[in-house]
Design an enzyme around this catalytic site. Structure first.
Site, PDB file in Angstrom:
ATOM      1  N   LYS A  79      13.186  19.505  74.560  1.00  7.31           N
ATOM      2  CA  LYS A  79      12.511  18.603  73.622  1.00  7.31           C
ATOM      3  C   LYS A  79      13.416  18.357  72.417  1.00  7.31           C
ATOM      4  O   LYS A  79      13.807  19.292  71.714  1.00  7.31           O
ATOM      5  CB  LYS A  79      11.182  19.246  73.168  1.00  7.31           C
ATOM      6  CG  LYS A  79      10.465  18.416  72.119  1.00  7.31           C
ATOM      7  CD  LYS A  79       9.170  19.056  71.670  1.00  7.31           C
ATOM      8  CE  LYS A  79       8.591  18.309  70.482  1.00  7.31           C
ATOM      9  NZ  LYS A  79       7.487  19.010  69.851  1.00  7.31           N
ATOM     10  N   PRO A  97      13.279  13.249  64.965  1.00  7.75           N
ATOM     11  CA  PRO A  97      14.233  14.045  65.750  1.00  7.75           C
ATOM     12  C   PRO A  97      14.408  15.466  65.212  1.00  7.75           C
ATOM     13  O   PRO A  97      14.180  15.723  64.030  1.00  7.75           O
ATOM     14  CB  PRO A  97      15.542  13.265  65.540  1.00  7.75           C
ATOM     15  CG  PRO A  97      15.419  12.710  64.152  1.00  7.75           C
ATOM     16  CD  PRO A  97      13.940  12.461  63.905  1.00  7.75           C
ATOM     17  N   LEU A 335      -4.983  31.217  66.531  1.00  9.79           N
ATOM     18  CA  LEU A 335      -6.135  30.352  66.275  1.00  9.79           C
ATOM     19  C   LEU A 335      -7.205  31.044  65.426  1.00  9.79           C
ATOM     20  O   LEU A 335      -7.993  30.379  64.760  1.00  9.79           O
ATOM     21  CB  LEU A 335      -6.739  29.894  67.606  1.00  9.79           C
ATOM     22  CG  LEU A 335      -5.771  29.088  68.505  1.00  9.79           C
ATOM     23  CD1 LEU A 335      -6.399  28.838  69.862  1.00  9.79           C
ATOM     24  CD2 LEU A 335      -5.373  27.778  67.846  1.00  9.79           C
ATOM     25  N   THR A 346       2.852  22.523  65.932  1.00 12.92           N
ATOM     26  CA  THR A 346       3.128  23.562  64.937  1.00 12.92           C
ATOM     27  C   THR A 346       2.424  24.903  65.175  1.00 12.92           C
ATOM     28  O   THR A 346       2.734  25.865  64.471  1.00 12.92           O
ATOM     29  CB  THR A 346       2.738  23.052  63.535  1.00 12.92           C
ATOM     30  OG1 THR A 346       1.498  22.357  63.614  1.00 12.92           O
ATOM     31  CG2 THR A 346       3.805  22.157  62.974  1.00 12.92           C
TER      32      THR A 346
END
Ligand SMILES: Cc1cc2nc3c(=O)[nH]c(=O)nc-3n(C[C@H](O)[C@H](O)[C@H](O)COP(=O)(O)OP(=O)(O)OC[C@H]3O[C@@H](n4cnc5c(N)ncnc54)[C@H](O)[C@@H]3O)c2cc1C
Length: 502
Positions: A79, A97, A335, A346
């Protein structure tokens, strides 16, 4: 001398957060703690979360993970950034980017020279054309970066897109080899010490009691320890980030395996497209105040570009974080500590930052409030910065074609973001911080991509002579084009470097 026997650390939860924490503590603090992880297969893990930030490479390196093996086992692709479609206006498209614009070596950021040329009335190419990562992403090419800072191929960074359901088991095998103990079972009670209010133990459905000195709450959205047992309040940020649902539905890959994640704006949110080696992840992140769940599902099904592999699955969440992530002897990571929607991938990054802070501030049996406070300060800082960055994508839009876009365009924003926007609008300046996610190039990419154009530029960009600057920029663009042209295509690179097992 603060020598002490190892602490008994109980990690509650075996999702990405739990196993990342357990593996890191066992690897980096083997003399300071004994790690015991409790998880319930019956409850399971969230299992979405396929796109990452480049920082994960540092985490893997610390754990001694071999990159090619990790990518093969998690069916990962490379990625180079995120492509945003239809955000400021329908039809717009830009890339955020991983890497610099230009060579990243001037007196001021490259975008300042670019702005100066624009303000002087020169015809210059799009800023993207001066970014190696953007050009690689657009052309679907990839090779590993050079370590030589003089080379243009050292000016980009990369992360991974991987199968989230395979990452935790991969880490589990590493953690168990490092001595982490695992217990399978559902926690039904959390026992608090009457005097200190600390967590004393967790109790499982089968009656087993697991005691510890320090508890890490990685139990996911249910926040079993920090939320349910210790009742730490949750700061709700949904007025700024109103998306509170996602419909996820992977499909067969029938389009290009891009070395970037796509974030495509939709009527009431946005859609992700994440190509892995064996399938493409898709999801529609949306706000239930602006679209019904069924309509979101229908919109996703209509938009995916391959044969669906399963029925759409709905995930519900709320943007925000705990007031404090470390309370008493309980540290919330993942979480349970907070959630910011996956627009800039993120969550795993925030997990990693919290683990790093915990390792750096690992406590004694009697926890010093100063360690706890510093941990909370660092975690809050990261969350607050990411929050502002995400809000920018929504707020800096010209769209008013649906009630959702009209709301986010006109909503009030945090003062901290309003100040950042003002700074950029005047002379393209970006609030500086030395570390963390989203340094200057990231903010520049999103500001400009969202059509926030500065009125002026940094005066230091006026130093070079106009001709020399124009010549240098042209040369840079050509060098980038030629370098990318010589790289293998993304799939060819994967086939050579890290193919998944058949
Ligand atoms: C829609 C969506 C998209 C996302 N996309 C991205 C992305 O692209 N990139 C990214 O970085 N992140 C992404 N995330 C976030 C990412 O999925 C999570 O941050 C990550 O998986 C960590 O989750 P966790 O380990 O905190 O929780 P979970 O995966 O929910 O794990 C919780 C664990 O706690 C255990 N548990 C819970 N209750 C009990 C109990 N009573 N007894 C015993 N065990 C219990 C469960 O069994 C499980 O093992 C996304 C999240 C969502 C919702």
């Amino acid at each position: 001398m603060l020598a002490q026997p190892p602490l008994d650390v109980v990690v509650v939860g075996g999702g990405t957060a739990g196993w990342m924490t357990a593996a890191a503590l066992a690897k980096l603090l083997p003399r300071a703690c004994n790690v015991h992880l409790v998880e319930s297969e019956e409850i399971g893990i969230v299992g979405v979360g396929e796109a990452t930030l480049p920082h994960i490479r540092g985490f893997n390196e610390k754990l001694g993970i071999d990159e090619a093996e990790f990518m093969a086992r998690t069916r990962a692709t490379f990625k180079l950034g995120i492509q945003f479609e239809n955000w400021a206006r329908v039809g717009d498209c830009y890339v955020h980017p991983f890497g610099t614009f230009g060579r990243g070596q001037g007196e001021v950021g490259f975008h300042q020279y670019w702005l100066r040329m624009m303000h002087d009335g020169h015809l210059v190419a799009e800023l993207d054309d001066y970014s190696l990562a953007c050009t690689m992403a657009r052309q679907g090419r990839f090779s590993l970066p050079s370590q030589d800072p003089r080379e243009i191929s050292s000016t980009f960074n990369y992360a991974y897109q991987f199968d989230a359901t395979l990452f935790a088991p991969f880490l589990r095998s590493i953690a168990e080899q490092l001595g982490v103990r695992r217990t399978e079972g559902r926690i039904v009670n959390v026992e608090l010490d009457g005097e200190s209010g600390n967590i004393a133990a967790v109790e499982l459905q089968n009656g087993e009691r697991i005691a510890g000195d320090l508890f890490v709450d990685c139990s996911g959205f249910v926040a079993l320890l920090i939320g349910k047992a210790l009742e730490e309040p949750f700061q709700d940020w949904s007025k700024w980030l109103p998306c509170d649902r996602a419909v996820a539905m992977p499909c067969r890959t029938e389009t290009a395996v891009t070395p970037y994640t796509s974030a495509i704006a939709m009527d009431a949110g946005w859609r992700w497209r994440i190509p892995l080696q064996h399938r493409t992840g898709n999801g529609y992140v949306h706000s239930s105040s602006f679209i019904a769940e069924q309509d979101a599902m229908d919109a996703l099904v209509a938009a995916v570009e391959g044969e669906p592999l399963v029925d759409p699955r709905v995930l519900r969440f709320k943007a925000g974080r705990r007031e404090r992530s470390w309370v008493k002897n309980c540290v919330a990571i993942g979480l349970s500590g907070g959630f910011l929607e996956p627009l800039e991938s993120t969550s795993i990054y925030l997990i990693q930052q919290a683990i790093t802070a915990l390792v750096e501030l690992f406590p004694e049996k009697e926890i010093a409030p100063s360690d706890r406070d510093e941990f909370n300060r660092l975690v809050d800082l990261e969350y607050d910065r990411v929050r502002d960055f995400l809000i920018l994508h929504y707020h800096a839009t010209e769209r008013s074609d649906t009630p959702f876009w009209d709301y986010v365009r006109t909503m009030e924003i945090p003062d901290s973001l309003a100040e950042k926007l003002e700074l950029f609008r005047r002379r393209g300046r970006v609030v500086k911080y030395r570390e963390g996610a989203f340094l200057e190039a990231s903010w520049v990419a999103v500001y400009l991509g969202q059509r926030v154009f500065p009125e002026g530029h940094d005066m230091r960009a006026d130093l070079p002579k106009s001709d020399a600057l124009a010549g240098g920029m042209e040369q840079l663009k050509t060098e980038i084009r030629q370098t990318v042209h010589a790289m293998p295509d993304h799939l060819g690179m994967i086939a050579r470097y890290c193919p998944m097992a058949a």
